[in-house]
Design an enzyme around this catalytic site. Sequence first.
Site, PDB file in Angstrom:
ATOM      1  N   ARG A 107       0.703  -1.307  -0.008  1.00 12.47           N
ATOM      2  CA  ARG A 107      -0.040   0.094  -0.104  1.00 12.47           C
ATOM      3  C   ARG A 107       0.819   1.279  -0.007  1.00 12.47           C
ATOM      4  O   ARG A 107       0.412   2.208  -0.701  1.00 12.47           O
ATOM      5  CB  ARG A 107      -0.807  -0.001   1.034  1.00 12.47           C
ATOM      6  CG  ARG A 107      -2.245  -0.717   0.914  1.00 12.47           C
ATOM      7  CD  ARG A 107      -2.138  -2.231   0.458  1.00 12.47           C
ATOM      8  NE  ARG A 107      -3.577  -2.628   0.283  1.00 12.47           N
ATOM      9  CZ  ARG A 107      -3.815  -3.683   1.142  1.00 12.47           C
ATOM     10  NH1 ARG A 107      -3.247  -3.825   2.255  1.00 12.47           N
ATOM     11  NH2 ARG A 107      -5.271  -4.177   0.928  1.00 12.47           N
ATOM     12  N   ASP A 120      -7.821 -13.920   0.297  1.00 13.13           N
ATOM     13  CA  ASP A 120      -8.778 -13.174   1.114  1.00 13.13           C
ATOM     14  C   ASP A 120      -9.581 -12.167   0.004  1.00 13.13           C
ATOM     15  O   ASP A 120      -8.873 -11.729  -0.986  1.00 13.13           O
ATOM     16  CB  ASP A 120      -8.175 -12.022   2.285  1.00 13.13           C
ATOM     17  CG  ASP A 120      -7.152 -11.240   1.610  1.00 13.13           C
ATOM     18  OD1 ASP A 120      -6.425 -11.603   0.775  1.00 13.13           O
ATOM     19  OD2 ASP A 120      -7.153  -9.980   2.056  1.00 13.13           O
ATOM     20  N   GLU A 121     -10.575 -11.818   0.387  1.00 14.98           N
ATOM     21  CA  GLU A 121     -11.506 -10.859   0.116  1.00 14.98           C
ATOM     22  C   GLU A 121     -11.644 -10.893  -1.408  1.00 14.98           C
ATOM     23  O   GLU A 121     -11.207 -10.019  -2.267  1.00 14.98           O
ATOM     24  CB  GLU A 121     -10.979  -9.340   0.416  1.00 14.98           C
ATOM     25  CG  GLU A 121     -10.841  -9.096   2.104  1.00 14.98           C
ATOM     26  CD  GLU A 121     -10.547  -7.918   2.255  1.00 14.98           C
ATOM     27  OE1 GLU A 121     -11.131  -7.228   2.945  1.00 14.98           O
ATOM     28  OE2 GLU A 121      -9.599  -7.278   1.789  1.00 14.98           O
ATOM     29  N   TRP A 176      -8.279 -13.522   9.858  1.00 13.03           N
ATOM     30  CA  TRP A 176      -8.515 -12.043  10.047  1.00 13.03           C
ATOM     31  C   TRP A 176     -10.112 -11.735  10.400  1.00 13.03           C
ATOM     32  O   TRP A 176     -10.525 -10.818  10.709  1.00 13.03           O
ATOM     33  CB  TRP A 176      -8.155 -11.120   8.898  1.00 13.03           C
ATOM     34  CG  TRP A 176      -8.882 -11.416   7.528  1.00 13.03           C
ATOM     35  CD1 TRP A 176      -8.888 -12.297   6.753  1.00 13.03           C
ATOM     36  CD2 TRP A 176     -10.102 -10.577   7.040  1.00 13.03           C
ATOM     37  NE1 TRP A 176      -9.734 -12.287   5.617  1.00 13.03           N
ATOM     38  CE2 TRP A 176     -10.553 -11.265   5.991  1.00 13.03           C
ATOM     39  CE3 TRP A 176     -10.652  -9.477   7.595  1.00 13.03           C
ATOM     40  CZ2 TRP A 176     -11.480 -10.699   5.250  1.00 13.03           C
ATOM     41  CZ3 TRP A 176     -11.771  -8.995   6.763  1.00 13.03           C
ATOM     42  CH2 TRP A 176     -11.960  -9.480   5.556  1.00 13.03           C
TER      43      TRP A 176
HETATM   44  C1  ACM Z   1      -7.467  -8.965   5.325  1.00  8.84           C
HETATM   45  O1  ACM Z   1      -7.612  -8.150   6.368  1.00  8.84           O
HETATM   46  N1  ACM Z   1      -8.240  -8.838   4.260  1.00  8.84           N
HETATM   47  C2  ACM Z   1      -6.534 -10.136   5.446  1.00  8.84           C
END
Ligand code: ACM
Length: 801
Positions: free
Chosen positions: A177, A321-322, A388
């Site tokens: 990021r 993830d996500e 998470w």
């Molecule tokens: C996460 O917080 N999406 C790993």
Amino acid sequence: MLMLSFKHVVITASLLLSFLVRAELPPGAESLDLMPWPRQVVLPDVAQKWVLDNHLAIAVSGDDLGEMPTLWRSRIERQTGWQLLPAPQDSTRAGIQIYIAKRVAAVPQLASDESYQLIVTPQGATLAAATRFGALRGMETLLQLLRRDGDNTFLPAVTINDAPRFPWRGLLLDPARHFLPVADILRQLDGMAAAKLNVLHWHLTDDQGWRFASTHYPLLQQLASDGNFYTPQQMKEVVAYATRLGIRVVPEIDFPGHASSIAVAYPALLSAPGPYAMERGWGVHPPTLDPSNEKVYAFIDTLTGELAEIFPDAYLHIGGDEVDDSQWKQSKKIQAFMRRQQLADSHGLQAYFNQRVEKILARHHRKMVGWDEIFHPDLPHNIVIQSWQGPDSLAASAAQGYQGILSTGFYLDQPQSTAYHYRNAILPQTLDVETQVAKDEKAQSWQFTMPRLKGSAVTGSFTLIDGEKGWRGFIDFSGKTRRALRDIHWQRDGQLSFAVDTWMGDTQPVLNLQQGKLSGYFLLGNVRYPVSGSALAAIPAGLPSQVPDQAAMKNILGGEAALWSENVTPEILDIKLWPRAFAVAERLWSPQEVQDEANMYQRLQAIDAWSVVSVGLQQQAESSRLLTRLANSNDIMPLQLFASALEPAQYYTRQHLKFQAGQYNQFAALNRLADALPAESNATRQLDQQLQILIAHPQDKSAAQAVRVQLALWRNNTAWVQPLLAQNSVLKPLQPVAEQVQRLSELGLMLLDKWQKGQGISDSYRQLAQRQLDDAALVQDEVVIAMVNPLTRLLNAFKVQ
Ligand code: ACM
């Protein structure tokens, strides 16, 4: 009292002393500022010390620790200010003798033995370790013991037997990021070693940046990194540095989502045709790898080979993830592929993808780590699932025989109190409250809705039971298992407050329950979120807490602190991590029984200073540099004093405010005072402690004096700080905050006078004071005035006449 919670871990040579309170321990013992706290600390009946001088030398036998002894000597020089004499030829004369029982490979592994015994006598120190890794951990303990009194620099005589509770104690750093240069990574490794953390989880790729320089797919770093990436040589340097400190490095390449950076470089691998532009916004984004495309697996195979060449660790993190499945749903080709493969839904498709990836990793002799979303019964049991999403998810996968690590509750990018992270139990907990309502008890249930500044509202219900022994209760957040309430209080006017730790932080509802209507707010960390709701006719069914059996509990290997970098740049990296990560490290290393928060904070403060002097962490330097920039001057004391009254808005409030302001992206400046602040105000926490003493003992002079001095400092500082706030456009929004700090300090001083005199207050005075506190409780320029809550506590203690 304090000592009782420590009795498992602090014992003295005389049995009697082991049950005495901390203040009655032999001199020296009360100030062992160790963190993480060791498994067992044995003190001599009479305090003794080994007095040091600059002949200090370190001898190592049983293994070769390379340049570590030289580095330890330079740290002793930093801690003492001495110049040590050259080490003697005769190593038997060295004051610090390190004996390593077994020579093992220098690269640390999950199963590495980190145990050690450290014995300090008036003649010297002996560190006996099972392996080199125990020696590394034990030397950090020794360096933490080194102190100075009025006469001497010394180590207190002590015997410490120590070993970690969990083998996987990690820290996630996210250079994707905002990029983090190698030098900053190396310094965090020093901090990790000091805290006995042993896994660097290096999050090398994400939507906003690809930081792993690939030999075979160079467009990744050429097109998707803005020129900020690590070369193979640099990554090897990081691994070598970590290895010397006994720290594993687990790289993460996030698949199949969080793939916008791959999309920019190799759009043909994605589930929808490009072209794609660099993603600058935070959040979850559509670009997703195409699991029906064989070239995707060739890509992953090649990258895995490149990673395996650089990172020796047995584990490789594939993210997972996500996953935004919109591209999968919109692709006719992928939908046809799913039908052919008989995959029922997107989760099935991701599981198919993960099975292919797992086989690729296995060919490269790597085991897979991934986030909660990879959990699927078709995956082999040697993978590790990082949670998470919380203890429910961790418990479910552990119960199915999958190894896991916890990160929920350890997200250090969310400013939270250190106590909140410290309470995070790691192992799933049984519900510790009687939910059945007895015949002579009364129960009430309420449903609530708490809108957030971004994303969906948080909903749920809670139940209060008025029983023989007072009030008890539990809360059911939608989709989550039931949790017990702590600290249930009814204030005047039927106002209710209680506390519960949630995924959002330390959560303290302050509610009015009247005529079937619920109103008020949830205090999330230090930020008030308004809620509304209503009474329920019956107690909701709720979800029972999930607790794996003892055998399955062993699948939980530990946890990781995570520092996602949406709000982190190299210039504030250490402020965000240290000293808080020491408290997470203690939760992962120390026995479960080590839980005393006041004692933790006391040691944390000492360790904060030690980590700056001995380890070279930069939290103080970074803060000074930012305040110097804001003040346009080296004269930063007024700004420091002002900052000590403030806290960044906690939980993800700052991110969500940036979202609302159109600043939820990589280019938003991180140059506010909020960015320079530690997650919580130490000065305010100490004020709160003194106020609690004063509330219990209105005649306590020393507590009253401490409160008075602090409030007077903040009050008097306003005239001093206002010119600084006026001279910089970045600080100007804080001018009204400085005025409020002054007025609140004045209010606090007034309340203090009345309290000491035993006076009550009128209802109109109380309402006026309450309104002033409520006004000052709002988030302004992403900060909160931290004294609002302690002063509210004092106000609530008054008798209203
Ligand atoms: C996460 O917080 N999406 C790993």
